[in-house]
Motif scaffolding. Sequence first.
Motif, PDB file in Angstrom:
ATOM      1  N   SER A   1       9.601  -9.318   5.191  1.00 21.58           N
ATOM      2  CA  SER A   1       9.897  -7.878   5.167  1.00 21.58           C
ATOM      3  C   SER A   1      10.505  -7.438   3.845  1.00 21.58           C
ATOM      4  O   SER A   1      10.161  -6.387   3.306  1.00 21.58           O
ATOM      5  CB  SER A   1      10.833  -7.518   6.322  1.00 21.58           C
ATOM      6  OG  SER A   1      10.215  -7.723   7.566  1.00 21.58           O
TER       7      SER A   1
ATOM      8  N   VAL B   1       7.778  -5.102   2.583  1.00 27.42           N
ATOM      9  CA  VAL B   1       8.178  -3.796   3.108  1.00 27.42           C
ATOM     10  C   VAL B   1       9.182  -3.144   2.164  1.00 27.42           C
ATOM     11  O   VAL B   1       9.007  -2.000   1.737  1.00 27.42           O
ATOM     12  CB  VAL B   1       8.770  -3.920   4.534  1.00 27.42           C
ATOM     13  CG1 VAL B   1       9.156  -2.538   5.066  1.00 27.42           C
ATOM     14  CG2 VAL B   1       7.771  -4.593   5.474  1.00 27.42           C
TER      15      VAL B   1
ATOM     16  N   GLY C   1       1.629  -0.679   7.237  1.00 24.41           N
ATOM     17  CA  GLY C   1       2.137   0.338   8.154  1.00 24.41           C
ATOM     18  C   GLY C   1       2.902  -0.201   9.323  1.00 24.41           C
ATOM     19  O   GLY C   1       3.568   0.561  10.042  1.00 24.41           O
TER      20      GLY C   1
ATOM     21  N   GLY D   1       4.647  -3.422   8.923  1.00 24.42           N
ATOM     22  CA  GLY D   1       5.651  -4.343   8.429  1.00 24.42           C
ATOM     23  C   GLY D   1       5.361  -5.772   8.834  1.00 24.42           C
ATOM     24  O   GLY D   1       4.201  -6.173   8.971  1.00 24.42           O
TER      25      GLY D   1
ATOM     26  N   VAL E   1       0.517   4.321   6.400  1.00 25.33           N
ATOM     27  CA  VAL E   1       1.241   5.588   6.305  1.00 25.33           C
ATOM     28  C   VAL E   1       0.363   6.585   5.557  1.00 25.33           C
ATOM     29  O   VAL E   1      -0.228   6.260   4.513  1.00 25.33           O
ATOM     30  CB  VAL E   1       2.582   5.396   5.576  1.00 25.33           C
ATOM     31  CG1 VAL E   1       3.307   6.725   5.427  1.00 25.33           C
ATOM     32  CG2 VAL E   1       3.446   4.383   6.319  1.00 25.33           C
TER      33      VAL E   1
ATOM     34  N   ARG F   1      12.490   0.554   0.356  1.00 27.58           N
ATOM     35  CA  ARG F   1      12.732   0.696   1.792  1.00 27.58           C
ATOM     36  C   ARG F   1      13.859  -0.264   2.182  1.00 27.58           C
ATOM     37  O   ARG F   1      13.705  -1.482   2.120  1.00 27.58           O
ATOM     38  CB  ARG F   1      11.488   0.359   2.596  1.00 27.58           C
ATOM     39  CG  ARG F   1      10.346   1.368   2.492  1.00 27.58           C
ATOM     40  CD  ARG F   1       9.232   0.943   3.439  1.00 27.58           C
ATOM     41  NE  ARG F   1       8.151   1.910   3.500  1.00 27.58           N
ATOM     42  CZ  ARG F   1       6.966   1.766   2.896  1.00 27.58           C
ATOM     43  NH1 ARG F   1       6.752   0.678   2.159  1.00 27.58           N
ATOM     44  NH2 ARG F   1       6.028   2.677   3.019  1.00 27.58           N
TER      45      ARG F   1
ATOM     46  N   ILE G   1       9.105   2.489   8.236  1.00 29.19           N
ATOM     47  CA  ILE G   1       8.301   1.473   8.911  1.00 29.19           C
ATOM     48  C   ILE G   1       9.109   0.945  10.090  1.00 29.19           C
ATOM     49  O   ILE G   1      10.196   0.396   9.904  1.00 29.19           O
ATOM     50  CB  ILE G   1       7.944   0.303   7.969  1.00 29.19           C
ATOM     51  CG1 ILE G   1       7.133   0.793   6.771  1.00 29.19           C
ATOM     52  CG2 ILE G   1       7.198  -0.789   8.735  1.00 29.19           C
ATOM     53  CD1 ILE G   1       5.762   1.296   7.093  1.00 29.19           C
TER      54      ILE G   1
ATOM     55  N   GLU H   1       8.985  -1.865  12.701  1.00 26.98           N
ATOM     56  CA  GLU H   1       8.254  -3.105  12.932  1.00 26.98           C
ATOM     57  C   GLU H   1       8.203  -3.458  14.417  1.00 26.98           C
ATOM     58  O   GLU H   1       9.213  -3.364  15.117  1.00 26.98           O
ATOM     59  CB  GLU H   1       8.906  -4.248  12.167  1.00 26.98           C
ATOM     60  CG  GLU H   1       8.842  -4.082  10.660  1.00 26.98           C
ATOM     61  CD  GLU H   1       9.531  -5.197   9.911  1.00 26.98           C
ATOM     62  OE1 GLU H   1       9.056  -5.557   8.826  1.00 26.98           O
ATOM     63  OE2 GLU H   1      10.563  -5.702  10.401  1.00 26.98           O
TER      64      GLU H   1
END
Length: 472
Positions: free
Chosen positions: A43, A47, A100, A102, A120, A186, A326, A328
Motif C-alpha cells: 500500500s 497507493v 482503484g 489498493g 478513480v 495518499r 482509496i 481497500e
Amino acid sequence: MLRIILGASGAVLAAGLAALNLSPIGQIYLPSATGIVAKQMCSLTWVSGLDPDQARAMYLDPLLGDAGSVLTHHIDADNHQVTANFLGLFWTQRAVWRDGLGCTLVHGGHGFDPDLTVPVAHDFMPMELDTAHRDAWFDREALDAAVLGAFDDAAQDSRNTLGVAILHQGRLVAEHYAPGASRETRFHGWSMTKSVITTLAGSMVQDGMLDIRAEGDIPALAAVGDPRLADITVESLLRMTGGLAIAELNNGMDPNSQMLFTAWDMPHFAATRERLHAPGDHWQYMSGNTILASDTMQRRLGDSLPEQIAALRARIYEPLGIYSAIMEPGENGVFQGSSYMYATAQDWARLGQLYLDNGVANGTRILPEDWYSIVAEPTPGSGGGYGMGFWLPTEATGLPPETIMMSGFQGQWGYVLPAQELVIVRFGATIGVSSRSGRLAREVVDALRPPAPVEVPPVEVPEAGASEDEPL
C-alpha cells in the motif's frame, strides 16, 4: 555418521517448526508480522506513492523492532505484489495491488480476482493556499511556527511527521510536507477510516437506507444463528459497545491482529467471537465492531464490489471534491472499514469540513441535520473520550469541548473545531514517541486572530419631510 547427524538435526528442526507452527506464535504472531509487512509495503508503495525504502524505515522497522531483521519482503513491480516471510522461507504472506482498490492480503484465493480494477475517474483536485484569507485571520508568524513545529527536529526526536494541512472556513490556510511526501501523497488514515464509515452511515440514514438503532440488522451476525446477537445494532458497533471479544492490543497476538492479517472473511471472524457483554453495557475500542458495521452498509450499496465502490464515491467522496480516496477491501471484497482508507491530506480535511458545514456539500444535504450532535455525544463507559466513530476531547487535551477528532494508529489525527471553523489534519509514522498533534491543534487555535471589524460610515437620516424616494 555425518548423514545420521544431519538427518537427526533436520528431524529436530522440522519437529520444532511444526510445533512452532501450531502454537499461537505460529498461528497468529508470525503470520501477523509477515502480513503487516506485505500489506503495508504494497500500500505504501503503490497507493501512497512513497519510496519503498523510506516506507519500510519509517512505518515498519520501528514497529517491528528486533523482529524486523528476520522479516524480509520482495516487491514484484511487474505484477504489483509484495511477498513477505520469516527468514526468507516461512509464514509467507502476499499482498496484491489493484487499480482503484489498493492492496489486499491474499491468503488462499477465496474468489479473489487479481484482475479486477475500479479506477478513480478524476485526478486529485488540489486546493491552493488562500494567502489573503490566512493573513486576514491568523498571526502568520504563529501559524507558521505551529505547522513547522509539528515536524521533526532530527537532533531531538523522530516523530516522522509527513504531512499537515489546515482549513479555515473551508479555505486552505497552511500545509507542509516532509521530504518524500507531498500534497499528492495518499496518507494511510488507519482508524481515521472509522470516521469515514460513520459518515457513510449518516448519508444512508439521511436517505432512509439505514436505521442505526434497528436490531437484527447485521448480516454477519445473523449468519451465525445465535439469537442472543440480534440486539447488536449499527450504533452499538460504531460506538464500540458491541460486546464481542475482539480485543485490540496491537501486539501481534490479539484478535484484532489475527483478524486483520490472517482472516480472509473479517466480518465472519468478528461475528463468531465470544459474546462478553450486552450491547451498550461495556465500552471497548475494537476495530472488529466497525468491520461488522461496514459490512452491513456495504451490502446495501450494490450487488458487486465495483457497484459498491461507485456508490461510496458518489455518496461521500465526489460531493466533497474528494478524488484521491482509496478504500481497500479484504480478500472477500468487503471494505476494510476500520483501518484501510488512504487519501491526500487535503482530501482528509475535506471530510472534516463536511462536519463544519453541518452535513451539507455544495447545497446538497449529505448528513442529517443532527448528525454532528449524534457523533459528538459521549458514549457511556468511554470516560467522555469517544462519541460515535469520532474521539472527543477530554479536559486534559486543552481543546474546545465541541471538538470531534478522527484518530489512527501511528499518529494520524484530524481535528474538527466548529467554534473556530478549523479543520486540522496531521499524518506520519510515529512509533514510541508522542506525535504532539494536540499541541499543533492548540497552537493553531491560538494563532487565530479574527480580522478587525470594518468601520462603516454612519447612515445619514433624511430630514423630516424628505421624499421616501430620495436616495440616502
